[in-house]
Design a protein around this motif. Structure first.
Motif, PDB file in Angstrom:
ATOM      1  N   SER A 134       0.842  -1.194   0.000  1.00 33.89           N
ATOM      2  CA  SER A 134       0.000   0.000   0.000  1.00 33.89           C
ATOM      3  C   SER A 134       0.879   1.247   0.000  1.00 33.89           C
ATOM      4  CB  SER A 134      -0.894  -0.020   1.239  1.00 33.89           C
ATOM      5  OG  SER A 134      -1.698   1.127   1.271  1.00 33.89           O
ATOM      6  N   HIS A 135       0.637   2.133  -0.970  1.00 35.74           N
ATOM      7  CA  HIS A 135       1.406   3.382  -0.997  1.00 35.74           C
ATOM      8  C   HIS A 135       0.606   4.568  -1.509  1.00 35.74           C
ATOM      9  CE1 HIS A 135       2.008   1.507  -4.927  1.00 35.74           C
ATOM     10  NE2 HIS A 135       2.351   2.681  -5.420  1.00 35.74           N
ATOM     11  N   HIS A 136      -0.491   4.360  -2.209  1.00 36.96           N
ATOM     12  CA  HIS A 136      -1.321   5.475  -2.675  1.00 36.96           C
ATOM     13  C   HIS A 136      -2.634   5.579  -1.908  1.00 36.96           C
ATOM     14  CE1 HIS A 136       1.104   6.695  -6.065  1.00 36.96           C
ATOM     15  NE2 HIS A 136       1.060   5.495  -6.612  1.00 36.96           N
ATOM     16  N   TRP A 137      -3.097   4.483  -1.352  1.00 36.09           N
ATOM     17  CA  TRP A 137      -4.436   4.419  -0.789  1.00 36.09           C
ATOM     18  C   TRP A 137      -4.420   3.851   0.612  1.00 36.09           C
ATOM     19  CZ3 TRP A 137      -8.009   6.700  -3.844  1.00 36.09           C
ATOM     20  CH2 TRP A 137      -7.714   6.825  -5.196  1.00 36.09           C
ATOM     21  N   ARG A 138      -5.554   3.844   1.256  1.00 33.59           N
ATOM     22  CA  ARG A 138      -5.701   3.395   2.638  1.00 33.59           C
ATOM     23  C   ARG A 138      -6.260   1.972   2.745  1.00 33.59           C
ATOM     24  NH1 ARG A 138      -9.701   6.249   0.696  1.00 33.59           N
ATOM     25  NH2 ARG A 138     -11.850   5.758   1.177  1.00 33.59           N
ATOM     26  N   PHE A 139      -6.189   1.196   1.693  1.00 32.52           N
ATOM     27  CA  PHE A 139      -6.845  -0.105   1.672  1.00 32.52           C
ATOM     28  C   PHE A 139      -5.948  -1.253   2.122  1.00 32.52           C
ATOM     29  CE2 PHE A 139      -8.985   2.523  -1.494  1.00 32.52           C
ATOM     30  CZ  PHE A 139     -10.269   2.478  -0.992  1.00 32.52           C
ATOM     31  N   GLY A 140      -4.709  -0.991   2.389  1.00 35.86           N
ATOM     32  CA  GLY A 140      -3.783  -2.057   2.752  1.00 35.86           C
ATOM     33  C   GLY A 140      -3.138  -2.647   1.510  1.00 35.86           C
ATOM     34  N   ASP A 141      -2.305  -3.650   1.742  1.00 34.67           N
ATOM     35  CA  ASP A 141      -1.564  -4.274   0.656  1.00 34.67           C
ATOM     36  C   ASP A 141      -2.481  -5.095  -0.246  1.00 34.67           C
ATOM     37  OD1 ASP A 141       0.650  -3.208   1.926  1.00 34.67           O
ATOM     38  OD2 ASP A 141       1.260  -5.113   2.820  1.00 34.67           O
ATOM     39  N   MET A 142      -2.135  -5.149  -1.534  1.00 40.68           N
ATOM     40  CA  MET A 142      -2.842  -6.001  -2.483  1.00 40.68           C
ATOM     41  C   MET A 142      -2.071  -7.314  -2.578  1.00 40.68           C
ATOM     42  SD  MET A 142      -3.461  -5.441  -6.552  1.00 40.68           S
ATOM     43  CE  MET A 142      -3.591  -6.891  -7.593  1.00 40.68           C
TER      44      MET A 142
END
Length: 141
Positions: A105-113
């Motif tokens: 995760s680096h652009h958003w708050r959703f956690g790692d993909m």
């Protein structure tokens, strides 16, 4: 004469003070978007070729997190129809790498993909064709 200026200045001061009071009314409360709601509005153009197949693959394998038509999904995953994913910032190979290896995760708050199992490079190329067509239709070059 000083009193005349003072008396004329009082209504102006009162009017200015009143405008500040009226302008400082609290904003109405806004509700947070519902979990699962789309994050952006997406216009889907007529699709052709690999983009049609990519749309089908996306619907089956990607939309659970990235939402219908890649509009994102509150509480699940970011929209891919967003300037962050324009070709100059995230080249097509970034989609290949994201599927194969996952993404921190680096652009958003959703956690790692996490990596997505079972998709070939050809599958991801078709999904990328779909995403790029939809991006262009929404002004993302």
């Amino acid at each position: 004469m000083k009193r005349k200026y003072y008396l004329l200045g009082v209504p102006v001061v009162v009017a200015v003070a009143a405008s500040f009071q009226l302008g400082s009314a609290p904003e109405p409360a806004t509700q947070a978007p519902a979990v699962g709601a789309p994050i952006v509005t997406v216009q889907v153009p007529p699709l052709q070729g690999n983009a049609v197949i990519g749309q089908q693959i996306f619907a089956k394998r990607c939309s659970a997190c990235h939402g219908e038509n890649a509009a994102g999904k509150e509480g699940a995953g970011p929209p891919l129809i967003h300037v962050i994913y324009e070709p100059n910032h995230h080249a097509d190979e970034a989609f290949q790498r994201a599927v194969a290896m996952g993404v921190r995760s680096h652009h958003w708050r959703f956690g790692d993909m996490p990596p997505v199992e079972g998709l070939t490079r050809g599958d991801v190329a078709m999904v990328t064709a779909y995403i790029r067509d939809v991006q262009r239709a929404n002004g993302i070059q």
